[in-house]
Design a protein around this motif. Structure first.
Motif, short mmCIF file in Angstrom:
data_model
loop_
_atom_site.label_atom_id
_atom_site.label_comp_id
_atom_site.label_asym_id
_atom_site.label_seq_id
_atom_site.Cartn_x
_atom_site.Cartn_y
_atom_site.Cartn_z
N ASN A 95 10.30 -2.43 8.57
CA ASN A 95 10.40 -1.32 7.82
C ASN A 95 10.30 -1.83 6.44
OD1 ASN A 95 11.45 1.07 9.62
ND2 ASN A 95 12.76 -0.28 9.99
N THR A 96 9.36 -1.36 5.71
CA THR A 96 8.83 -1.81 4.18
C THR A 96 8.18 -0.82 3.62
OG1 THR A 96 8.13 -3.84 3.23
CG2 THR A 96 7.03 -3.18 5.10
N ASN A 97 8.18 -1.27 2.11
CA ASN A 97 7.27 -0.17 1.54
C ASN A 97 6.08 -0.97 0.96
OD1 ASN A 97 9.00 2.12 1.47
ND2 ASN A 97 10.12 1.23 0.01
N ILE A 98 5.96 -2.41 1.13
CA ILE A 98 4.80 -3.01 0.95
C ILE A 98 3.57 -2.54 1.67
CG2 ILE A 98 6.20 -5.11 0.07
CD1 ILE A 98 5.18 -6.39 2.68
N SER A 99 2.43 -2.81 0.93
CA SER A 99 1.01 -2.36 1.52
C SER A 99 0.66 -3.48 2.70
CB SER A 99 0.00 -2.38 0.69
OG SER A 99 -0.28 -3.77 0.10
N GLN A 100 -0.18 -3.07 3.60
CA GLN A 100 -0.68 -4.02 4.56
C GLN A 100 -1.09 -5.40 3.96
OE1 GLN A 100 -3.21 -2.00 7.33
NE2 GLN A 100 -1.35 -1.19 8.36
N LYS A 101 -1.83 -5.12 2.76
CA LYS A 101 -2.49 -6.33 2.10
C LYS A 101 -1.33 -7.34 1.72
CE LYS A 101 -6.06 -7.48 -0.69
NZ LYS A 101 -7.25 -6.95 -1.71
N GLU A 102 -0.43 -6.84 1.64
CA GLU A 102 0.94 -7.60 1.01
C GLU A 102 1.42 -8.21 2.01
OE1 GLU A 102 2.62 -5.39 -2.99
OE2 GLU A 102 2.33 -4.05 -1.26
#
Length: 122
Positions: A95-102
């Motif tokens: 569970n995270t708010n970062i983007s897939q690229k990050e």
């Protein structure tokens, strides 16, 4: 949002010590590089090639403080002809708010051959 964090590594010998050590190194690197806390993790899938039979690599996750209650499942990888041997793959559902690229996916040992497009330089 749940993101998949991938990782893979290889071992030289099918023995418990090497499997657990390699898996623990991989898991710790995935956790560190992505700033993952156990409470963020929905589940972890660990697959192994059919030549790894000495121990469940999930045993390594229980060596990491705070990860006792994270659900983990081990399974066998599809035995594709000419695929990488003695390989342990991890899919961590975070569970995270970062983007897939990050997301930083971790490939160690001979497993770096699996996703050269995701090398740290990218």
């Amino acid at each position: 949002m749940i993101r998949g964090v991938r990782g893979a590594t290889t071992i030289n010998e099918n023995n418990e010590i090497e499997i657990v050590e390699a898996t623990e190194i991989l898991l710790r690197k995935m956790i560190e590089e992505n700033s993952i806390d156990a409470e963020m993790v929905a589940s972890v899938f660990i697959s192994v090639t059919e030549d790894i039979t000495a121990v469940f690599p999930a045993k390594a996750m229980r060596l990491i403080e705070g990860w006792k209650y994270v659900p983990v499942m081990c399974m066998r990888e599809i035995p594709v002809e000419s695929s990488l041997e003695k390989c342990i793959r991890v899919m961590m559902h975070v569970n995270t708010n970062i983007s897939q690229k990050e997301v930083t996916h971790i490939y160690l040992g001979d497993a770096i051959k699996l996703r050269p497009d995701l090398n740290a330089a990218d």
